[in-house]
Design an enzyme around this catalytic site. Structure first.
Site, PDB file in Angstrom:
ATOM      1  CG  ASP A 179      -1.776   1.207   1.371  1.00  7.72           C
ATOM      2  OD1 ASP A 179      -1.520   2.129   0.400  1.00  7.72           O
ATOM      3  OD2 ASP A 179      -2.778   1.128   2.361  1.00  7.72           O
ATOM      4  CE1 TYR A 229      -6.415  10.314 -11.130  1.00  8.56           C
ATOM      5  CE2 TYR A 229      -6.944  11.871 -13.058  1.00  8.56           C
ATOM      6  CZ  TYR A 229      -6.248  10.733 -12.715  1.00  8.56           C
ATOM      7  OH  TYR A 229      -5.381  10.005 -13.572  1.00  8.56           O
TER       8      TYR A 229
END
Length: 285
Positions: free
Chosen positions: A73, A166
């Site tokens: 991760d 984003y």
């Protein structure tokens, strides 16, 4: 995966990490690097996806190239530290990193963005890339040099309404690549970013080909159509190899010219759920 008449090889003896290497652009980058001789480590959060990708990458490997996997991760610093050590195992050194792991979410105008979701997307893209920089730099310095490729997006420079965090995240990646190139150039490290446009990956398959949103992409792309993961992989291979030895601090688009025009229209995706009043800036009732 490679264009006809493209010479292969040239990455023999290099160890390279590709984050988010289990699917899409990351898998294509890893496959191209292994085909040209690199010892590639792919990482991601889903072991089954990594295993499937590794089989395809191994089948394409040549010139002594290889692949290994690691669950990681990129927003967890301990996990990133461990995967850097894993990536250096095949040769004893780390020569490059493609920080491809990232993603979006939480689409909608800013006044209805959920704060927790906004932060999650920023952490995935910005923090994830920063941690890869932090823990790859000492290893690449020890190796005598190296190349780091950050994965941006056309959304980092061309407006993409309703994309929330984003766009900010991808712009942040580009800023980090320029700063890192300046900070570590004297140590023989190079940092560049790739700015893909619409690339035919699993995620982009969610846009129906008969929709107004898809048409807005094609209409604003001078070369028409959409790109393939292999197009991005070819640039990543160049940036990791010796032919780009004097290239650093750059952001290179792979978008068929889309960034020459305007971004896509995702209004038809978002508006039905929110309604016209919210799209114009009012709060939901």
């Amino acid at each position: 995966m490679q264009a006809p008449n493209t010479p292969s090889g040239g990455l023999e003896g290099l160890a390279i990490l590709v984050t988010g290497g289990g699917t899409g652009i990351g898998q294509a980058c890893a496959q191209r690097l292994a085909a040209d001789g690199a010892a590639v480590t792919i990482c991601g959060r889903t072991e089954s996806k990594l295993a499937d990708a590794a089989r395809r990458i191994e089948a394409a490997a040549s010139h002594g190239g290889s692949v290994q996997t690691a669950v990681c991760d990129v927003t967890d610093e301990e996990s990133v530290t461990a995967v850097m050590a894993r990536a250096a195992e095949p040769t004893g050194a780390l020569d490059g990193c493609v920080a491809n792991a990232g993603g979006g979410g939480g689409m909608g105008p800013y006044h209805v963005q959920e704060t927790a979701e906004f932060l999650r997307v920023l952490q995935l893209n910005v923090l994830g890339t920063m941690l890869c920089i932090k823990h790859s730099v000492p290893r690449m310095v020890e190796a005598g040099g190296g190349s780091f490729v950050g994965m941006s997006s056309i959304a980092g420079a061309t407006t993409h309404p309703y994309f929330g965090a984003y766009t900010a995240g991808k712009a942040g990646i580009e800023a980090m690549m320029r700063n890192a190139a300046d900070e570590f150039g004297a140590s023989g490290l190079r940092f560049n970013a790739i700015r893909p446009g619409f690339i035919a990956t699993e995620i982009m398959e969610g846009i129906p080909r008969d929709s107004a949103t898809y048409a807005s992409y094609v209409e604003n792309t001078p070369m028409a159509g959409v790109g393939e993961p292999a197009h991005v992989a070819g640039l990543a291979r160049f940036l990791l190899g010796a032919d780009s030895a004097w290239v650093t601090g750059q952001v290179v688009a792979v978008d068929g010219g889309h960034s020459l025009r305007r971004g896509p229209d995702f209004g038809p995706f978002v508006a039905p759920a929110l309604g016209p009043e919210v799209m114009r800036g009012k709060l939901p009732t």
